[in-house]
Design an enzyme around this catalytic site. Sequence first.
Site, PDB file in Angstrom:
ATOM      1  CG  ASP A  25     108.339  69.260  86.431  1.00  0.00           C
ATOM      2  OD1 ASP A  25     109.578  69.318  86.381  1.00  0.00           O
ATOM      3  OD2 ASP A  25     107.645  68.661  85.608  1.00  0.00           O
ATOM      4  CG  HIS A  75     103.709  61.612  88.655  1.00  0.00           C
ATOM      5  ND1 HIS A  75     103.828  60.336  88.154  1.00  0.00           N
ATOM      6  CD2 HIS A  75     104.738  62.330  88.129  1.00  0.00           C
ATOM      7  CE1 HIS A  75     104.882  60.291  87.358  1.00  0.00           C
ATOM      8  NE2 HIS A  75     105.447  61.487  87.331  1.00  0.00           N
TER       9      HIS A  75
HETATM   10  N1  CMC Z   1      95.444  70.415  89.986  1.00  0.00           N
HETATM   11  C1  CMC Z   1      94.119  70.213  90.190  1.00  0.00           C
HETATM   12  N2  CMC Z   1      93.482  69.050  89.947  1.00  0.00           N
HETATM   13  C2  CMC Z   1      94.213  68.047  89.459  1.00  0.00           C
HETATM   14  C3  CMC Z   1      95.595  68.173  89.215  1.00  0.00           C
HETATM   15  C4  CMC Z   1      96.212  69.405  89.493  1.00  0.00           C
HETATM   16  N3  CMC Z   1      97.515  69.585  89.288  1.00  0.00           N
HETATM   17  N4  CMC Z   1      96.074  67.003  88.714  1.00  0.00           N
HETATM   18  C5  CMC Z   1      95.033  66.173  88.645  1.00  0.00           C
HETATM   19  N5  CMC Z   1      93.898  66.788  89.097  1.00  0.00           N
HETATM   20  C6  CMC Z   1      92.565  66.187  89.243  1.00  0.00           C
HETATM   21  C7  CMC Z   1      91.881  66.026  87.903  1.00  0.00           C
HETATM   22  O1  CMC Z   1      91.095  67.158  87.578  1.00  0.00           O
HETATM   23  C8  CMC Z   1      91.069  64.775  88.147  1.00  0.00           C
HETATM   24  O2  CMC Z   1      89.948  65.125  88.936  1.00  0.00           O
HETATM   25  P1  CMC Z   1      88.543  64.320  88.763  1.00  0.00           P
HETATM   26  O3  CMC Z   1      88.842  62.895  89.135  1.00  0.00           O
HETATM   27  O4  CMC Z   1      87.604  65.005  89.689  1.00  0.00           O
HETATM   28  O5  CMC Z   1      88.163  64.476  87.309  1.00  0.00           O
HETATM   29  C9  CMC Z   1      91.962  63.925  89.024  1.00  0.00           C
HETATM   30  O6  CMC Z   1      92.796  64.851  89.741  1.00  0.00           O
HETATM   31  C10 CMC Z   1      92.853  62.947  88.238  1.00  0.00           C
HETATM   32  O7  CMC Z   1      93.567  63.693  87.262  1.00  0.00           O
HETATM   33  P2  CMC Z   1      93.987  63.162  85.831  1.00  0.00           P
HETATM   34  O8  CMC Z   1      94.219  64.326  84.921  1.00  0.00           O
HETATM   35  O9  CMC Z   1      93.013  62.124  85.382  1.00  0.00           O
HETATM   36  O10 CMC Z   1      95.348  62.440  86.163  1.00  0.00           O
HETATM   37  P3  CMC Z   1      96.386  61.959  85.102  1.00  0.00           P
HETATM   38  O11 CMC Z   1      97.110  60.805  85.718  1.00  0.00           O
HETATM   39  O12 CMC Z   1      95.782  61.767  83.767  1.00  0.00           O
HETATM   40  O13 CMC Z   1      97.376  63.234  84.963  1.00  0.00           O
HETATM   41  C11 CMC Z   1      99.031  64.817  85.436  1.00  0.00           C
HETATM   42  C12 CMC Z   1      98.552  63.371  85.663  1.00  0.00           C
HETATM   43  C13 CMC Z   1     100.505  64.936  85.909  1.00  0.00           C
HETATM   44  C14 CMC Z   1      99.021  65.138  83.923  1.00  0.00           C
HETATM   45  C15 CMC Z   1      98.104  65.799  86.204  1.00  0.00           C
HETATM   46  O14 CMC Z   1      98.146  65.498  87.585  1.00  0.00           O
HETATM   47  C16 CMC Z   1      98.458  67.256  85.958  1.00  0.00           C
HETATM   48  O15 CMC Z   1      97.957  67.843  84.983  1.00  0.00           O
HETATM   49  N6  CMC Z   1      99.317  67.865  86.839  1.00  0.00           N
HETATM   50  C17 CMC Z   1      99.758  69.219  86.617  1.00  0.00           C
HETATM   51  C18 CMC Z   1     100.857  69.225  85.563  1.00  0.00           C
HETATM   52  C19 CMC Z   1     102.164  68.693  86.124  1.00  0.00           C
HETATM   53  O16 CMC Z   1     102.600  69.042  87.208  1.00  0.00           O
HETATM   54  N7  CMC Z   1     102.842  67.855  85.298  1.00  0.00           N
HETATM   55  C20 CMC Z   1     104.166  67.315  85.646  1.00  0.00           C
HETATM   56  C21 CMC Z   1     104.162  65.840  85.846  1.00  0.00           C
HETATM   57  S1  CMC Z   1     105.671  65.292  86.655  1.00  0.00           S
HETATM   58  C22 CMC Z   1     106.854  65.465  85.464  1.00  0.00           C
HETATM   59  C23 CMC Z   1     106.880  64.279  84.593  1.00  0.00           C
HETATM   60  O17 CMC Z   1     107.285  63.184  85.078  1.00  0.00           O
HETATM   61  O18 CMC Z   1     106.480  64.438  83.428  1.00  0.00           O
END
Ligand code: CMC
Length: 429
Positions: A362, A305
Amino acid sequence: MPQTASAHLEIDGQSVDLPIITGSEDEVGLDISSLRSQTRAITFDPGFGNSGSCRSSITYIDGEKGILRYRGYPIEQLADHSNYLESAMLLLNGELPSPAELTAFTDNITTHTMLHENFRGFFGSFPRDAHPMPITAATVGSMSAFYESSESTPILQQSVIRLIAKYPTIAAWAYKQSIGQPFIYPRNDLDYASNFLHMMFATPCEEYVVNPVVSKALDLLLILHADHEQNCSTSTVRMVGSSQANIFAAISAGISALWGPLHGGANQKVIEMLDAIANQGQTAEQFVAAAKDKNSGVRLMGFGHRVYKSFDPRAKVLKQACDRVIRALGISSRQLEIAMELEEIAMRDEYFISRNLYPNVDFYSGVIYKAIGIPVNMFTVMFAMGRMAGWIAQYIEMRDDPDGRIGRPRQIYTGATERAYVALDQRSA
Ligand code: CMC
């Protein structure tokens, strides 16, 4: 808000004082609104992960401690004691309603659930197997064509009631359209969640008897999804509303923003992931290994998140609710078993620990929706039903903000510098 101090910034030998703004929970923000006029510099923050876009008194999140409060009330207490319409009133008005206020609001919602009859033709114009999400977004946007919409307070209040009251009807009819069944009209003797279930599952041939376990679980999901401060869809609602577009247009844009798999669409992706693991005979270990591999293109959906760097408090409530609902309904859920295995493995794994990746709302919401009979393509439509109260509260706060301006971020341009136009016949092939 009190401005207690200022931060000192030196840029190209020029010094600037930036006022410090503090919130009621001692969060600190640097007010950079005069930075560009003083220095020509802007701030650069892709994804706005470190930028505050507004002052807000609606929802407080402490992502490090796993805290979520609506108007000061912890989400766990609202989950235990409130219902969706009461929580919606809290978000909209800032205070818990008196019994008389809640009764009046509930009656008002209950008696505005019908859609203008011409909507039947509107729904009927979508392809038979259209996904309910675009039908829902389009229908909410088109409400401004069917109902009066203006910024005047009494009409806006009427629009608020219409949005909360009619959204379940829109959602259920979007589903009925997608499966080719006749639309079912709302019933005023049912509560908010039960009425939606009736419109979803009854047919002209058969009554749907609402199981109180199911309607209570749905009401809980609506409370947990009701607001989440300045996330992607809420920021979209505020951004669209900042141009003084009407509330139906702004909420419709929020619904579209919610659809993406990185936001509200994740609950559908979680169930698809759990089904794929079950159907392909993959182990939870194998899937977690793939999610850690950047080249695999796989993410552990429902994990991670932008704001929570510890357990999402909504996921905690839902994990317990999941267990309760599945036991009360006397069903077994292979998806829940796999979800718990995935969580257990990920929570021991250095990759997830070091990146503070925990289950989010989720991760378990899809399992409950599935258990109570909601089809997978309706999951994000359901998320929007809960989030409606928050979007509206945020839209109204934005509209009433004395500092409010049209949303208009800047950019750092990285394209070509000025060059002369080349005539078509002088360009290389
Ligand atoms: N599985 C594997 N690796 C992950 C995941 C995941 N679900 N989420 C983040 N990472 C890794 C990502 O690859 C990155 O690694 P590195 O630092 O080595 O490059 C690191 O963790 C940080 O990730 P980010 O994408 O920069 O984080 P963000 O804050 O931009 O994204 C997120 C947050 C929710 C989009 C992401 O965690 C994600 O894609 N999660 C899966 C989708 C999901 O469950 N979304 C629902 C969010 S909750 C509902 C809402 O409030 O909308």
